[in-house]
Design a protein around this motif. Structure first.
Motif, PDB file in Angstrom:
ATOM      1  N   GLU A   3       0.939  -1.106   0.036  1.00 49.47           N
ATOM      2  CA  GLU A   3       0.119  -0.231   0.057  1.00 49.47           C
ATOM      3  C   GLU A   3       0.698   1.158   0.051  1.00 49.47           C
ATOM      4  O   GLU A   3       1.878   1.297   0.660  1.00 49.47           O
ATOM      5  N   ARG A   4       0.260   2.148  -0.536  1.00 44.22           N
ATOM      6  CA  ARG A   4       1.127   3.503  -0.506  1.00 44.22           C
ATOM      7  C   ARG A   4      -0.107   4.266   0.161  1.00 44.22           C
ATOM      8  O   ARG A   4      -1.101   4.879  -0.187  1.00 44.22           O
ATOM      9  N   ILE A   5       0.725   5.073   1.311  1.00 46.90           N
ATOM     10  CA  ILE A   5      -0.181   5.757   2.326  1.00 46.90           C
ATOM     11  C   ILE A   5       0.299   7.225   2.678  1.00 46.90           C
ATOM     12  O   ILE A   5       1.218   7.232   3.519  1.00 46.90           O
ATOM     13  N   PRO A   6      -0.325   8.125   2.069  1.00 47.24           N
ATOM     14  CA  PRO A   6       0.257   9.544   2.488  1.00 47.24           C
ATOM     15  C   PRO A   6       0.059   9.753   4.089  1.00 47.24           C
ATOM     16  O   PRO A   6      -1.130   9.377   4.674  1.00 47.24           O
ATOM     17  N   TYR A   7       0.922  10.269   4.684  1.00 47.31           N
ATOM     18  CA  TYR A   7       0.957  10.445   5.812  1.00 47.31           C
ATOM     19  C   TYR A   7      -0.129  11.705   6.491  1.00 47.31           C
ATOM     20  O   TYR A   7       0.178  12.637   5.756  1.00 47.31           O
ATOM     21  N   ALA A   8      -0.963  11.291   7.206  1.00 43.32           N
ATOM     22  CA  ALA A   8      -2.061  12.499   7.412  1.00 43.32           C
ATOM     23  C   ALA A   8      -2.073  12.492   9.336  1.00 43.32           C
ATOM     24  O   ALA A   8      -3.319  12.442   9.684  1.00 43.32           O
ATOM     25  N   GLY A   9      -1.238  12.409   9.723  1.00 42.99           N
ATOM     26  CA  GLY A   9      -1.197  12.603  11.297  1.00 42.99           C
ATOM     27  C   GLY A   9      -1.197  11.166  12.037  1.00 42.99           C
ATOM     28  O   GLY A   9      -1.014  11.430  13.241  1.00 42.99           O
ATOM     29  N   HIS A  10      -0.942  10.277  11.562  1.00 40.42           N
ATOM     30  CA  HIS A  10      -0.967   9.012  12.274  1.00 40.42           C
ATOM     31  C   HIS A  10      -0.186   7.907  11.244  1.00 40.42           C
ATOM     32  O   HIS A  10      -0.379   7.888  10.106  1.00 40.42           O
ATOM     33  N   LEU A  11       0.268   6.859  12.002  1.00 37.39           N
ATOM     34  CA  LEU A  11       0.989   5.637  11.195  1.00 37.39           C
ATOM     35  C   LEU A  11       0.161   4.433  11.137  1.00 37.39           C
ATOM     36  O   LEU A  11      -0.738   4.206  12.028  1.00 37.39           O
ATOM     37  N   ASP A  49       6.209  16.445   2.090  1.00 37.84           N
ATOM     38  CA  ASP A  49       5.284  15.538   1.817  1.00 37.84           C
ATOM     39  C   ASP A  49       5.764  14.093   2.416  1.00 37.84           C
ATOM     40  O   ASP A  49       6.974  13.778   1.949  1.00 37.84           O
ATOM     41  N   ILE A  50       4.914  13.181   3.051  1.00 43.76           N
ATOM     42  CA  ILE A  50       5.538  12.051   3.748  1.00 43.76           C
ATOM     43  C   ILE A  50       4.656  11.031   3.015  1.00 43.76           C
ATOM     44  O   ILE A  50       3.472  11.038   3.335  1.00 43.76           O
ATOM     45  N   ILE A  51       5.196   9.833   2.620  1.00 43.33           N
ATOM     46  CA  ILE A  51       4.048   8.846   2.234  1.00 43.33           C
ATOM     47  C   ILE A  51       4.852   7.299   2.718  1.00 43.33           C
ATOM     48  O   ILE A  51       6.205   7.208   2.724  1.00 43.33           O
ATOM     49  N   ILE A  52       3.920   6.693   3.068  1.00 42.54           N
ATOM     50  CA  ILE A  52       4.545   5.265   3.841  1.00 42.54           C
ATOM     51  C   ILE A  52       4.198   4.221   2.803  1.00 42.54           C
ATOM     52  O   ILE A  52       3.016   4.284   2.166  1.00 42.54           O
ATOM     53  N   TYR A  53       5.137   3.378   2.379  1.00 42.82           N
ATOM     54  CA  TYR A  53       4.883   2.084   1.775  1.00 42.82           C
ATOM     55  C   TYR A  53       5.002   0.819   2.553  1.00 42.82           C
ATOM     56  O   TYR A  53       6.190   0.918   3.088  1.00 42.82           O
ATOM     57  N   THR A  54       3.874   0.163   2.609  1.00 39.86           N
ATOM     58  CA  THR A  54       3.977  -1.212   3.709  1.00 39.86           C
ATOM     59  C   THR A  54       2.939  -2.171   2.918  1.00 39.86           C
ATOM     60  O   THR A  54       2.043  -1.772   2.343  1.00 39.86           O
ATOM     61  N   ASP A  55       3.455  -3.305   3.352  1.00 38.23           N
ATOM     62  CA  ASP A  55       2.530  -4.411   3.088  1.00 38.23           C
ATOM     63  C   ASP A  55       1.944  -4.783   4.493  1.00 38.23           C
ATOM     64  O   ASP A  55       1.072  -5.914   4.650  1.00 38.23           O
ATOM     65  N   THR A  79      12.699  -4.368   6.774  1.00 39.22           N
ATOM     66  CA  THR A  79      12.128  -5.316   6.029  1.00 39.22           C
ATOM     67  C   THR A  79      12.567  -6.798   6.048  1.00 39.22           C
ATOM     68  O   THR A  79      13.596  -6.955   6.606  1.00 39.22           O
ATOM     69  N   THR A  80      11.842  -7.780   5.815  1.00 44.20           N
ATOM     70  CA  THR A  80      12.516  -8.939   5.749  1.00 44.20           C
ATOM     71  C   THR A  80      13.385  -9.103   4.165  1.00 44.20           C
ATOM     72  O   THR A  80      13.244  -8.199   3.606  1.00 44.20           O
ATOM     73  N   ASP A  81      13.844 -10.166   4.108  1.00 37.74           N
ATOM     74  CA  ASP A  81      14.915 -10.343   3.154  1.00 37.74           C
ATOM     75  C   ASP A  81      14.088 -10.634   1.679  1.00 37.74           C
ATOM     76  O   ASP A  81      14.124 -11.956   1.338  1.00 37.74           O
ATOM     77  N   ASP A  82      13.377  -9.704   0.972  1.00 38.95           N
ATOM     78  CA  ASP A  82      12.603  -9.997  -0.137  1.00 38.95           C
ATOM     79  C   ASP A  82      12.998  -9.075  -1.185  1.00 38.95           C
ATOM     80  O   ASP A  82      12.405  -7.937  -0.844  1.00 38.95           O
ATOM     81  N   ALA A  83      13.595  -9.443  -2.094  1.00 37.81           N
ATOM     82  CA  ALA A  83      14.200  -8.263  -2.898  1.00 37.81           C
ATOM     83  C   ALA A  83      13.027  -7.683  -3.997  1.00 37.81           C
ATOM     84  O   ALA A  83      12.921  -6.513  -4.367  1.00 37.81           O
ATOM     85  N   ALA A  84      12.283  -8.756  -4.437  1.00 36.49           N
ATOM     86  CA  ALA A  84      11.158  -8.369  -5.222  1.00 36.49           C
ATOM     87  C   ALA A  84      10.108  -7.284  -4.716  1.00 36.49           C
ATOM     88  O   ALA A  84       9.656  -6.255  -5.084  1.00 36.49           O
ATOM     89  N   LEU A  85       9.982  -7.544  -3.360  1.00 36.61           N
ATOM     90  CA  LEU A  85       8.983  -6.419  -2.534  1.00 36.61           C
ATOM     91  C   LEU A  85       9.627  -5.261  -2.148  1.00 36.61           C
ATOM     92  O   LEU A  85       9.030  -4.317  -2.552  1.00 36.61           O
ATOM     93  N   ASN A  86      11.065  -5.141  -2.259  1.00 35.35           N
ATOM     94  CA  ASN A  86      11.648  -3.977  -1.768  1.00 35.35           C
ATOM     95  C   ASN A  86      11.870  -3.114  -3.190  1.00 35.35           C
ATOM     96  O   ASN A  86      11.765  -1.992  -2.952  1.00 35.35           O
ATOM     97  N   ALA A  87      12.042  -4.077  -4.310  1.00 37.19           N
ATOM     98  CA  ALA A  87      12.180  -3.452  -5.451  1.00 37.19           C
ATOM     99  C   ALA A  87      10.731  -2.525  -5.916  1.00 37.19           C
ATOM    100  O   ALA A  87      10.674  -1.618  -6.604  1.00 37.19           O
ATOM    101  N   GLN A  88       9.620  -3.151  -5.515  1.00 37.72           N
ATOM    102  CA  GLN A  88       8.483  -2.624  -5.909  1.00 37.72           C
ATOM    103  C   GLN A  88       8.250  -1.236  -5.093  1.00 37.72           C
ATOM    104  O   GLN A  88       7.802  -0.349  -5.642  1.00 37.72           O
ATOM    105  N   ALA A  89       8.605  -1.478  -3.683  1.00 37.75           N
ATOM    106  CA  ALA A  89       8.331  -0.333  -2.800  1.00 37.75           C
ATOM    107  C   ALA A  89       9.144   0.723  -3.380  1.00 37.75           C
ATOM    108  O   ALA A  89       8.698   1.895  -3.410  1.00 37.75           O
ATOM    109  N   PHE A  90      10.459   0.396  -3.472  1.00 38.73           N
ATOM    110  CA  PHE A  90      11.506   1.667  -3.994  1.00 38.73           C
ATOM    111  C   PHE A  90      10.896   2.283  -5.239  1.00 38.73           C
ATOM    112  O   PHE A  90      11.298   3.449  -5.785  1.00 38.73           O
ATOM    113  N   GLY A  91      10.433   1.373  -6.199  1.00 39.09           N
ATOM    114  CA  GLY A  91       9.717   1.494  -7.517  1.00 39.09           C
ATOM    115  C   GLY A  91       8.585   2.834  -7.290  1.00 39.09           C
ATOM    116  O   GLY A  91       8.710   3.871  -7.880  1.00 39.09           O
ATOM    117  N   LEU A  92       7.873   2.614  -6.406  1.00 36.32           N
ATOM    118  CA  LEU A  92       6.763   3.476  -6.061  1.00 36.32           C
ATOM    119  C   LEU A  92       7.416   4.905  -5.591  1.00 36.32           C
ATOM    120  O   LEU A  92       6.783   5.638  -5.834  1.00 36.32           O
TER     121      LEU A  92
END
Length: 354
Positions: A3-11, A49-55, A79-92
Motif C-alpha cells: 500500500e501507498r499511504i500519504p501521512y496524515a497525522g497517524h501511522l 510530503d511524507i508517504i508510507i509504503y507497506t504491506d 524489511t524481511t529479505d525479499d528483493a522483489a517486494l523491496n524493488a516494488q516499494a522503491f519503485g513506488l
C-alpha cells in the motif's frame, strides 16, 4: 499487498511491531522510540510530503519529499529479505519522487543527520552495537543495490584496543604537554553546564556541522528532544568538554564522549546516567561520538588537543575507545592512521530519479 499511504497525522497499525521481526535472531537492534518518531513526523510534516509504503507484514518504507530542493529521502525502512517486494516499494518511491520534481533519492535518513541515518555494511563488529550506531541485518545493503541504490557517502568506526593505547600516548605526548598552555578554558560537559550553555551549544553544533553532506538544520525544540541535560548525564565528565576562547568568550570546540552502555540492556526509554551506570559496565569502552571545531578556530590543532584532553584520564577509566561514525574522508581519521584498529563501515545510499 503493498500500500501507498500519504501521512496524515497517524501511522498504520503495526508500523512499529513490523520493525521487530528482522532483528529477532540478532544480538542488536535499532533504538526506536514510538513517541519520538510520532513527534518527529508531526514536526516535519509542515515542510515535507511524507508517504508510507507497506504491506503491513514484511516491509515498511517512508518516502520523505521536502517542499524545497531537488532531493528526496527514504527512512524508517525495515524489511524481511525479499528483493522483489523491496524493488516494488522503491519503485513506488521513485515514481513519487519524479512526480514531486526530485532528481535524487538518498537514505536511509530520518529527515536530518541529527537523527538515525546510514546503513552498516558487512558483518557485525566485535562490539555488536553502541549507542545510536546504525545497525541492520546483513542483507539490507544487497536489497538497496537490487533496487538501484549505491553508496554515495561512506563512514567508519574504529576500535582502538587496550594493547595499542600505550603507543598512542607516546605519539600524542606533545599535545598533552601543550594542553595547559593553550588560551582556552575547559568546561566539562555536565547536566548543569549543559543547562547553562544550551543556547551556545545548539549554535556551536550547527556551526560545526552545517556544511556536512546531508546536513539539514533543525529547530530548537527538535534539538532539545535529543540533546538536553538528560543526554548530558550519560556523558563521561572526564573526557567530554567545551573549549571556550578566553579572548572572545566564544565556544570554539566540543567533544562529547560517553561509555558504551549497550551491554547493560537498559529498559526501553531509560537513559543511561554516568554516575549510576559506569561502575556496572563489564567492559569500559569510551565512545568518541561528537567532536568538532568551530570554523573560526580551525587550523589551530584543536582536534588533537580535544583528544589530548580525553587522554589525561583515559587510562584511569577505560580499557579501549571507539572513534564513532567518522566520514571516510574526514581529517579526524588521521588520529588512528597507522595504528592497529578494528573498523566497521557504513554508507548513505543514493540513486538518480529517471
Amino acid at each position: 499487498m503493498l500500500e501507498r499511504i500519504p501521512y496524515a497525522g497517524h501511522l498504520p497499525a503495526g508500523f512499529f511491531s513490523l520493525a521487530e521481526a528482522p532483528y529477532a535472531s540478532l544480538p542488536f537492534a535499532p533504538e526506536e522510540s514510538a513517541a519520538q518518531v510520532q513527534q518527529l513526523l508531526t514536526w516535519e510534516a509542515a515542510r515535507h510530503d511524507i508517504i508510507i509504503y507497506t504491506d503491513h507484514r514484511h516491509l515498511r518504507l517512508v518516502g520523505l519529499f521536502p517542499h524545497h530542493g531537488d532531493a528526496a529521502y527514504f527512512g524508517f525502512w525495515e524489511t524481511t529479505d525479499d528483493a522483489a517486494l523491496n524493488a516494488q516499494a522503491f519503485g513506488l518511491l521513485a515514481a513519487d519522487a519524479a512526480r514531486f520534481g526530485k532528481t535524487t533519492i538518498s537514505g536511509p535518513l530520518h529527515f536530518s543527520t541529527y537523527h538515525r541515518y546510514r546503513l552498516r555494511l558487512g558483518p557485525a563488529p566485535s562490539w555488536q552495537q553502541f549507542d545510536r550506531e546504525p545497525v541492520n541485518p546483513a542483507y539490507y545493503p544487497a536489497l538497496l543495490h537490487h533496487a538501484g541504490l549505491t553508496p554515495a557517502l561512506t563512514f567508519e568506526s574504529r576500535l582502538l584496543r587496550a594493547e595499542t593505547v600505550p603507543r598512542v600516548y607516546l605519539e600524542k605526548n606533545p599535545a598533552l604537554e601543550l594542553l595547559p598552555q593553550i588560551p582556552f578554558d575547559f568546561i566539562p560537559v555536565t547536566p548543569e553546564n549543559w543547562a547553562l550553555l544550551a543556547d551556545d551549544i545548539f549554535q556551536l553544533i550547527h556551526e560545526i556541522f552545517s556544511l556536512n553532506p546531508a546536513y539539514q538544520p533543525v529547530g530548537r525544540a527538535q534539538f532539545d528532544l535529543l540533546y538536553n541535560p538528560q543526554y548530558a548525564a550519560k556523558l563521561c565528565p572526564h573526557s567530554s568538554v567545551l573549549f571556550r576562547d578566553r579572548a572572545s568568550g566564544r565556544l570554539a570546540a566540543l567533544s562529547l564522549c560517553h561509555p558504551n552502555y549497550h551491554a547493560l540492556r537498559l529498559p526501553a526509554g531509560e537513559s543511561p546516567v554516568f554516575a549510576r551506570d559506569y561502575p556496572r559496565l563489564p567492559r569500559k569502552t569510551l565512545l568518541a561520538k561528537t567532536v568538532g571545531v568551530h570554523p573560526d578556530f580551525r587550523q589551530r590543532g584543536l582536534m588533537d588537543l580535544l583528544a589530548a584532553y580525553a587522554m589525561r584520564r583515559f587510562q584511569t577509566y577505560y580499557e579501549e575507545i571507539i572513534f564513532c561514525l567518522m566520514r571516510a574522508d574526514n581529517y579526524s581519521l588521521r588520529f588512528t592512521d597507522g595504528l592497529a584498529v578494528e573498523t566497521a563501515h557504513y554508507a548513505l545510499f543514493e540513486r538518480r530519479v529517471n
